[in-house]
Design a protein around this motif. Sequence first.
Motif, mmCIF file in Angstrom:
data_model
loop_
_atom_site.group_PDB
_atom_site.id
_atom_site.type_symbol
_atom_site.label_atom_id
_atom_site.label_comp_id
_atom_site.label_asym_id
_atom_site.label_seq_id
_atom_site.Cartn_x
_atom_site.Cartn_y
_atom_site.Cartn_z
ATOM 1 N N LEU A 66 28.534 26.185 38.278
ATOM 2 C CA LEU A 66 29.032 27.624 37.995
ATOM 3 C C LEU A 66 28.140 29.262 37.692
ATOM 4 O O LEU A 66 26.765 28.279 36.577
ATOM 5 C CB LEU A 66 30.530 27.279 36.785
ATOM 6 C CG LEU A 66 31.432 26.608 36.279
ATOM 7 C CD1 LEU A 66 32.279 26.096 34.984
ATOM 8 C CD2 LEU A 66 32.566 26.887 36.848
ATOM 9 N N SER A 67 28.719 30.182 37.918
ATOM 10 C CA SER A 67 27.988 31.235 37.583
ATOM 11 C C SER A 67 28.620 32.366 37.331
ATOM 12 O O SER A 67 29.563 32.500 37.635
ATOM 13 C CB SER A 67 26.637 31.415 38.861
ATOM 14 O OG SER A 67 27.210 31.568 39.940
ATOM 15 N N GLN A 71 33.526 32.268 41.705
ATOM 16 C CA GLN A 71 33.436 30.848 42.730
ATOM 17 C C GLN A 71 35.171 30.016 43.384
ATOM 18 O O GLN A 71 35.900 29.940 42.590
ATOM 19 C CB GLN A 71 33.204 29.102 41.819
ATOM 20 C CG GLN A 71 31.427 29.924 41.839
ATOM 21 C CD GLN A 71 31.583 31.403 40.202
ATOM 22 O OE1 GLN A 71 32.332 30.939 39.562
ATOM 23 N NE2 GLN A 71 30.197 32.047 40.109
ATOM 24 N N THR A 72 35.127 29.638 44.620
ATOM 25 C CA THR A 72 35.950 29.408 45.211
ATOM 26 C C THR A 72 36.025 28.228 46.046
ATOM 27 O O THR A 72 35.178 28.362 46.379
ATOM 28 C CB THR A 72 37.012 30.721 46.720
ATOM 29 O OG1 THR A 72 37.057 31.785 45.305
ATOM 30 C CG2 THR A 72 38.675 29.931 46.886
ATOM 31 N N PHE A 73 36.694 27.330 45.089
ATOM 32 C CA PHE A 73 36.658 25.778 45.948
ATOM 33 C C PHE A 73 37.585 25.353 46.944
ATOM 34 O O PHE A 73 39.013 25.949 46.832
ATOM 35 C CB PHE A 73 36.620 25.125 44.703
ATOM 36 C CG PHE A 73 35.808 25.038 44.409
ATOM 37 C CD1 PHE A 73 34.824 23.417 43.752
ATOM 38 C CD2 PHE A 73 35.314 25.725 42.990
ATOM 39 C CE1 PHE A 73 33.737 24.058 42.672
ATOM 40 C CE2 PHE A 73 34.564 26.361 42.112
ATOM 41 C CZ PHE A 73 33.751 25.008 41.675
ATOM 42 N N LEU A 74 36.938 25.293 47.911
ATOM 43 C CA LEU A 74 38.523 24.703 49.080
ATOM 44 C C LEU A 74 38.592 22.912 49.411
ATOM 45 O O LEU A 74 37.435 22.774 49.426
ATOM 46 C CB LEU A 74 38.026 25.514 50.385
ATOM 47 C CG LEU A 74 37.430 26.798 50.731
ATOM 48 C CD1 LEU A 74 36.397 27.318 51.490
ATOM 49 C CD2 LEU A 74 38.785 28.153 50.589
ATOM 50 N N ILE A 92 36.730 32.273 37.476
ATOM 51 C CA ILE A 92 35.451 33.547 37.549
ATOM 52 C C ILE A 92 35.684 33.453 36.035
ATOM 53 O O ILE A 92 35.483 32.923 34.743
ATOM 54 C CB ILE A 92 37.041 34.303 37.123
ATOM 55 C CG1 ILE A 92 37.331 34.985 38.440
ATOM 56 C CG2 ILE A 92 36.336 35.329 37.147
ATOM 57 C CD1 ILE A 92 39.114 35.544 38.518
ATOM 58 N N THR A 93 34.058 33.454 36.212
ATOM 59 C CA THR A 93 32.708 33.191 34.925
ATOM 60 C C THR A 93 32.477 34.571 34.555
ATOM 61 O O THR A 93 31.900 36.251 35.415
ATOM 62 C CB THR A 93 32.433 32.326 34.970
ATOM 63 O OG1 THR A 93 31.918 32.698 35.763
ATOM 64 C CG2 THR A 93 33.296 31.086 35.016
ATOM 65 N N GLY A 94 32.560 34.814 33.189
ATOM 66 C CA GLY A 94 31.576 36.500 32.657
ATOM 67 C C GLY A 94 32.573 37.224 32.665
ATOM 68 O O GLY A 94 33.613 37.076 31.911
ATOM 69 N N ASP A 99 41.622 42.410 37.522
ATOM 70 C CA ASP A 99 42.690 42.012 38.882
ATOM 71 C C ASP A 99 42.554 41.056 39.138
ATOM 72 O O ASP A 99 41.100 40.428 39.346
ATOM 73 C CB ASP A 99 44.198 42.524 39.537
ATOM 74 C CG ASP A 99 43.115 43.421 40.248
ATOM 75 O OD1 ASP A 99 43.046 44.573 40.729
ATOM 76 O OD2 ASP A 99 41.874 43.258 40.160
ATOM 77 N N ASP A 100 43.479 39.861 40.295
ATOM 78 C CA ASP A 100 43.098 39.029 40.683
ATOM 79 C C ASP A 100 42.285 39.448 41.699
ATOM 80 O O ASP A 100 41.584 38.525 43.068
ATOM 81 C CB ASP A 100 43.705 38.069 41.090
ATOM 82 C CG ASP A 100 44.548 36.966 40.017
ATOM 83 O OD1 ASP A 100 45.391 37.120 40.033
ATOM 84 O OD2 ASP A 100 43.479 37.296 38.847
ATOM 85 N N LEU A 101 41.934 40.232 42.257
ATOM 86 C CA LEU A 101 41.529 40.806 43.935
ATOM 87 C C LEU A 101 40.278 40.662 44.043
ATOM 88 O O LEU A 101 39.734 40.453 45.965
ATOM 89 C CB LEU A 101 41.778 42.699 43.802
ATOM 90 C CG LEU A 101 41.663 43.080 45.595
ATOM 91 C CD1 LEU A 101 42.585 42.814 45.843
ATOM 92 C CD2 LEU A 101 41.087 45.044 45.032
ATOM 93 N N ARG A 102 39.775 40.761 43.642
ATOM 94 C CA ARG A 102 38.039 40.075 43.703
ATOM 95 C C ARG A 102 38.356 38.513 43.809
ATOM 96 O O ARG A 102 37.045 37.909 44.699
ATOM 97 C CB ARG A 102 36.606 39.941 42.707
ATOM 98 C CG ARG A 102 36.091 41.396 42.773
ATOM 99 C CD ARG A 102 35.101 41.699 42.275
ATOM 100 N NE ARG A 102 34.995 41.079 40.696
ATOM 101 C CZ ARG A 102 34.331 41.412 39.887
ATOM 102 N NH1 ARG A 102 33.052 41.713 40.482
ATOM 103 N NH2 ARG A 102 33.594 41.038 38.214
ATOM 104 N N ALA A 103 38.944 37.632 44.026
ATOM 105 C CA ALA A 103 39.185 36.198 43.686
ATOM 106 C C ALA A 103 39.568 36.208 45.221
ATOM 107 O O ALA A 103 39.745 35.000 46.059
ATOM 108 C CB ALA A 103 40.365 35.659 42.789
ATOM 109 N N GLU A 104 40.474 37.130 45.397
ATOM 110 C CA GLU A 104 41.119 37.154 47.037
ATOM 111 C C GLU A 104 40.180 37.229 47.885
ATOM 112 O O GLU A 104 40.168 37.213 49.037
ATOM 113 C CB GLU A 104 42.464 38.051 47.413
ATOM 114 C CG GLU A 104 43.395 37.482 46.125
ATOM 115 C CD GLU A 104 44.084 36.333 47.404
ATOM 116 O OE1 GLU A 104 44.189 35.774 47.958
ATOM 117 O OE2 GLU A 104 44.313 35.602 46.114
ATOM 118 N N PHE A 105 39.735 38.280 48.097
ATOM 119 C CA PHE A 105 38.529 38.711 48.699
ATOM 120 C C PHE A 105 37.291 37.045 48.840
ATOM 121 O O PHE A 105 36.734 37.201 50.049
ATOM 122 C CB PHE A 105 37.515 40.206 48.595
ATOM 123 C CG PHE A 105 37.747 41.327 48.403
ATOM 124 C CD1 PHE A 105 38.924 41.279 49.880
ATOM 125 C CD2 PHE A 105 38.254 41.939 47.926
ATOM 126 C CE1 PHE A 105 38.661 42.954 50.244
ATOM 127 C CE2 PHE A 105 39.165 43.264 48.474
ATOM 128 C CZ PHE A 105 39.435 43.523 49.012
#
Length: 130
Positions: A66-67, A71-74, A92-94, A99-105
């Motif tokens: 974690l940083s 971080q997306t785990f598959l 998502i940390t920090g 919204d969740d857009l960066r997670a989707e990217f």
Amino acid sequence: MPDAVTLTRTRIRAGTWEGILSGAGDTAPTLEVTLDGTMQPGVTVTPIPGRSGDYAVKVPVRSEVLSEGVQTFLIRRKGAAAEPVLAHFTIITGVAMEDDLRAEFDLLRAELDMLKRAFRRHCLEAAGRS
């Protein structure tokens, strides 16, 4: 493993992602979890008593991976890099996210990297057959 296999998230608790793998048949499948293309250790797949073909899946999330950021785990069947991902989860940390857009990217980037590796491997194998 039959085609109708599904992996459904149930919760994340005490640093462990948990889910139910359904439709896997009588033999416990071997799953692998990757983060940025790196295998994550400690994945367990345990039969659920009284529920044939269903398995409890646990994925420990080690603090050292974690940083800051996303971080997306598959999660997929072991050795099935070219096959679809059974499930994924994002941490998502920090800084709080709008919204969740960066997670989707991040998920798209991870899947694109997986496809690029599979395509390159295919090209090398095809070149070796010629």
